[in-house]
Design a protein around this motif. Structure first.
Motif, PDB file in Angstrom:
ATOM      1  N   ARG A  21       0.809  -1.216   0.000  1.00  0.00           N
ATOM      2  CA  ARG A  21       0.000   0.000   0.000  1.00  0.00           C
ATOM      3  C   ARG A  21       0.846   1.272   0.000  1.00  0.00           C
ATOM      4  O   ARG A  21       0.355   2.354   0.303  1.00  0.00           O
ATOM      5  N   LEU A  22       2.122   1.187  -0.358  1.00  0.00           N
ATOM      6  CA  LEU A  22       2.944   2.394  -0.354  1.00  0.00           C
ATOM      7  C   LEU A  22       2.518   3.340  -1.480  1.00  0.00           C
ATOM      8  O   LEU A  22       1.859   2.951  -2.437  1.00  0.00           O
ATOM      9  N   ASN A  23       2.931   4.590  -1.367  1.00  0.00           N
ATOM     10  CA  ASN A  23       2.536   5.630  -2.319  1.00  0.00           C
ATOM     11  C   ASN A  23       3.419   5.540  -3.567  1.00  0.00           C
ATOM     12  O   ASN A  23       4.444   6.205  -3.680  1.00  0.00           O
ATOM     13  N   TYR A  24       2.996   4.729  -4.534  1.00  0.00           N
ATOM     14  CA  TYR A  24       3.814   4.474  -5.722  1.00  0.00           C
ATOM     15  C   TYR A  24       4.076   5.753  -6.515  1.00  0.00           C
ATOM     16  O   TYR A  24       5.189   5.949  -7.021  1.00  0.00           O
ATOM     17  N   ALA A  25       3.071   6.600  -6.644  1.00  0.00           N
ATOM     18  CA  ALA A  25       3.220   7.813  -7.454  1.00  0.00           C
ATOM     19  C   ALA A  25       4.323   8.712  -6.903  1.00  0.00           C
ATOM     20  O   ALA A  25       4.972   9.435  -7.660  1.00  0.00           O
ATOM     21  N   ARG A  26       4.554   8.652  -5.617  1.00  0.00           N
ATOM     22  CA  ARG A  26       5.599   9.476  -4.998  1.00  0.00           C
ATOM     23  C   ARG A  26       6.924   8.734  -4.920  1.00  0.00           C
ATOM     24  O   ARG A  26       7.992   9.311  -5.152  1.00  0.00           O
ATOM     25  N   VAL A  27       6.872   7.445  -4.587  1.00  0.00           N
ATOM     26  CA  VAL A  27       8.098   6.700  -4.310  1.00  0.00           C
ATOM     27  C   VAL A  27       8.827   6.284  -5.584  1.00  0.00           C
ATOM     28  O   VAL A  27      10.060   6.324  -5.637  1.00  0.00           O
ATOM     29  N   VAL A  28       8.100   5.887  -6.625  1.00  0.00           N
ATOM     30  CA  VAL A  28       8.755   5.442  -7.860  1.00  0.00           C
ATOM     31  C   VAL A  28       9.678   6.522  -8.426  1.00  0.00           C
ATOM     32  O   VAL A  28      10.857   6.263  -8.695  1.00  0.00           O
ATOM     33  N   PRO A  29       9.192   7.765  -8.626  1.00  0.00           N
ATOM     34  CA  PRO A  29      10.113   8.789  -9.145  1.00  0.00           C
ATOM     35  C   PRO A  29      11.236   9.134  -8.167  1.00  0.00           C
ATOM     36  O   PRO A  29      12.325   9.544  -8.581  1.00  0.00           O
ATOM     37  N   MET A  30      11.000   8.944  -6.869  1.00  0.00           N
ATOM     38  CA  MET A  30      12.038   9.212  -5.877  1.00  0.00           C
ATOM     39  C   MET A  30      13.186   8.212  -6.003  1.00  0.00           C
ATOM     40  O   MET A  30      14.374   8.576  -5.948  1.00  0.00           O
ATOM     41  N   VAL A  31      12.838   6.935  -6.192  1.00  0.00           N
ATOM     42  CA  VAL A  31      13.868   5.914  -6.386  1.00  0.00           C
ATOM     43  C   VAL A  31      14.611   6.169  -7.698  1.00  0.00           C
ATOM     44  O   VAL A  31      15.844   6.089  -7.760  1.00  0.00           O
ATOM     45  N   ASP A  32      13.868   6.511  -8.736  1.00  0.00           N
ATOM     46  CA  ASP A  32      14.484   6.777 -10.037  1.00  0.00           C
ATOM     47  C   ASP A  32      15.445   7.958  -9.948  1.00  0.00           C
ATOM     48  O   ASP A  32      16.555   7.919 -10.496  1.00  0.00           O
ATOM     49  N   PHE A  33      15.046   9.005  -9.235  1.00  0.00           N
ATOM     50  CA  PHE A  33      15.918  10.181  -9.092  1.00  0.00           C
ATOM     51  C   PHE A  33      17.181   9.826  -8.311  1.00  0.00           C
ATOM     52  O   PHE A  33      18.284  10.284  -8.649  1.00  0.00           O
ATOM     53  N   THR A  34      17.039   9.011  -7.264  1.00  0.00           N
ATOM     54  CA  THR A  34      18.208   8.608  -6.478  1.00  0.00           C
ATOM     55  C   THR A  34      19.197   7.834  -7.341  1.00  0.00           C
ATOM     56  O   THR A  34      20.417   8.047  -7.265  1.00  0.00           O
ATOM     57  N   ALA A  35      18.694   6.932  -8.185  1.00  0.00           N
ATOM     58  CA  ALA A  35      19.567   6.182  -9.088  1.00  0.00           C
ATOM     59  C   ALA A  35      20.276   7.121 -10.062  1.00  0.00           C
ATOM     60  O   ALA A  35      21.480   6.970 -10.330  1.00  0.00           O
ATOM     61  N   GLN A  36      19.558   8.103 -10.581  1.00  0.00           N
ATOM     62  CA  GLN A  36      20.173   9.072 -11.496  1.00  0.00           C
ATOM     63  C   GLN A  36      21.230   9.909 -10.778  1.00  0.00           C
ATOM     64  O   GLN A  36      22.300  10.202 -11.342  1.00  0.00           O
ATOM     65  N   ALA A  37      20.941  10.304  -9.517  1.00  0.00           N
ATOM     66  CA  ALA A  37      21.897  11.104  -8.752  1.00  0.00           C
ATOM     67  C   ALA A  37      23.171  10.305  -8.479  1.00  0.00           C
ATOM     68  O   ALA A  37      24.286  10.842  -8.570  1.00  0.00           O
ATOM     69  N   LEU A  38      23.027   9.027  -8.148  1.00  0.00           N
ATOM     70  CA  LEU A  38      24.205   8.186  -7.918  1.00  0.00           C
ATOM     71  C   LEU A  38      25.005   8.019  -9.210  1.00  0.00           C
ATOM     72  O   LEU A  38      26.239   8.009  -9.191  1.00  0.00           O
ATOM     73  N   THR A  39      24.304   7.889 -10.335  1.00  0.00           N
ATOM     74  CA  THR A  39      24.994   7.765 -11.625  1.00  0.00           C
ATOM     75  C   THR A  39      25.802   9.028 -11.929  1.00  0.00           C
ATOM     76  O   THR A  39      26.968   8.955 -12.350  1.00  0.00           O
ATOM     77  N   ARG A  40      25.189  10.198 -11.714  1.00  0.00           N
ATOM     78  CA  ARG A  40      25.909  11.466 -11.952  1.00  0.00           C
ATOM     79  C   ARG A  40      27.118  11.581 -11.039  1.00  0.00           C
ATOM     80  O   ARG A  40      28.200  12.013 -11.459  1.00  0.00           O
ATOM     81  N   TRP A  41      26.954  11.188  -9.783  1.00  0.00           N
ATOM     82  CA  TRP A  41      28.054  11.306  -8.808  1.00  0.00           C
ATOM     83  C   TRP A  41      29.201  10.358  -9.158  1.00  0.00           C
ATOM     84  O   TRP A  41      30.374  10.724  -9.065  1.00  0.00           O
TER      85      TRP A  41
END
Length: 343
Positions: free
Chosen positions: A321-341
């Motif tokens: 029951r987690l908030n997919y609309a909020r969490v999915v883009p958050m995980v995606d952004f974290t992966a992108q941030a780690l890639t940039r770093w």
């Protein structure tokens, strides 16, 4: 395998989306009266639509008098075709990026995982880039005339034990000598480097070590090195986030999930399935064998190194029951941030 879901009418799609969104927000079954103010339909008409959605396997209800809640099939339909996702807010993006700036690799990954866990209210997980184990010490404990226990200590303090079969005629003294040689002369090397050096010493006969025992150890180092390269390192943070107010009504599910989080190797295997994904990979409930009993979801995305190759996976684990609309883009952004770093 689930049967194909027939096309939903606009009304069914609207009611279904409202039910799922309300359920994900509250964690409780949703009744028709709760939705009456959001659509121009009577509670009776809403109940009729809900019944149709239940007949299609998209909604269910825990008991006769309760409201409806989405099934796993319904959640999958919502995530794939109805959910409206948006980028994390500026403050959330800044919090994630701040945690990975100017840090060593492992510290940055731990900090990013902890931040993602806090923002998503889930357990944060990350597969770190594989690193070769460096040798500190090797010793042998004789078990029988033909077997011994090899004990390898890594420079990071890790300890691994293996029972090895000994070549005929190998003495305890020969094993002790080659173990002492490895510990005193090869400490600090990776296992692959230690294997190469030991084989060279055996070939050139520069050290008075038993050739059979030396070959046994060299082969063992090669096997250890291969296994270590295949074994990912997993960081888990924020398990306490899984014990919220809604969890009190379902303590057995939470207990199962916390037990499952202790099995690092199994979690790593789940995350490995996201390595080839273009973006986020989402596993809902029984779609993944490991979390089927606890009814949990996994959202994970790969991150890349400076050469563009995938080096790890970051994600979250939480209730379905987690908030997919909020969490999915958050995980995606974290992966992108780690890639940039890492670039």
């Amino acid at each position: 395998m689930n049967a194909p879901i027939p096309e939903l009418t606009d009304r069914m799609r609207q009611i279904f989306g409202l039910v799922v969104e309300a359920y994900l927000e509250r964690g409780m079954p949703v009744g028709s009266k709760m939705l009456a103010g959001s659509v121009s339909l009577s509670p009776a008409s809403i109940r009729g639509v809900m019944q149709e959605l239940e007949e299609r396997g998209l909604l269910t209800h825990p008991h006769t008098s309760a409201g409806r809640m989405p099934t796993e099939t319904g959640l999958r339909l919502f995530v794939d075709g109805i959910m409206q996702a948006s980028l994390p807010g500026a403050a959330e993006r800044a919090a994630i990026e701040a945690q990975i700036r100017d840090r060593p690799v492992e510290e940055a990954l731990e900090a990013a995982t902890a931040t993602l866990s806090g923002l998503s209210a889930c357990a944060g997980v990350v597969l770190t880039p594989r690193q070769e184990l460096r040798l500190r010490q090797l010793s042998f404990v004789p078990l029988s005339p033909g077997r011994a226990l090899a004990v390898l200590v890594g420079a990071d303090g890790s300890v691994e034990n293996r029972v090895v079969e000994l070549p005929p005629g190998t003495s305890a003294l020969a094993l002790a000598e080659v173990g002492n040689y490895v510990s005193s002369r090869l400490a600090g090397m990776t296992l692959a480097q230690a294997e190469a050096r030991l084989r060279a010493e055996i070939t050139e006969r520069r050290e008075a070590i038993d050739a059979a025992a030396g070959e046994l150890v060299a082969s063992g180092l090669a096997a250890w090195s291969h296994d270590a390269a295949q074994r990912p390192v997993l960081i888990v943070r924020g398990q306490a986030n899984l014990i919220d107010d809604a969890a009190a009504a379902d303590l057995e599910r939470v207990r199962r999930l916390l037990e499952e989080l202790e099995d690092r190797q199994e979690i790593a295997q789940v995350l490995e399935q996201a390595r080839e994904a273009e973006g986020c990979r989402i596993f809902i409930g029984s779609e993944n064998r490991m979390f089927a009993l606890s009814g949990s979801s996994v959202i994970a995305a790969p991150y890349r190194g400076s050469d563009g190759a995938v080096v790890g996976v970051v994600g979250v684990i939480g209730p379905t029951r987690l908030n997919y609309a909020r969490v999915v883009p958050m995980v995606d952004f974290t992966a992108q941030a780690l890639t940039r770093w890492m670039a």
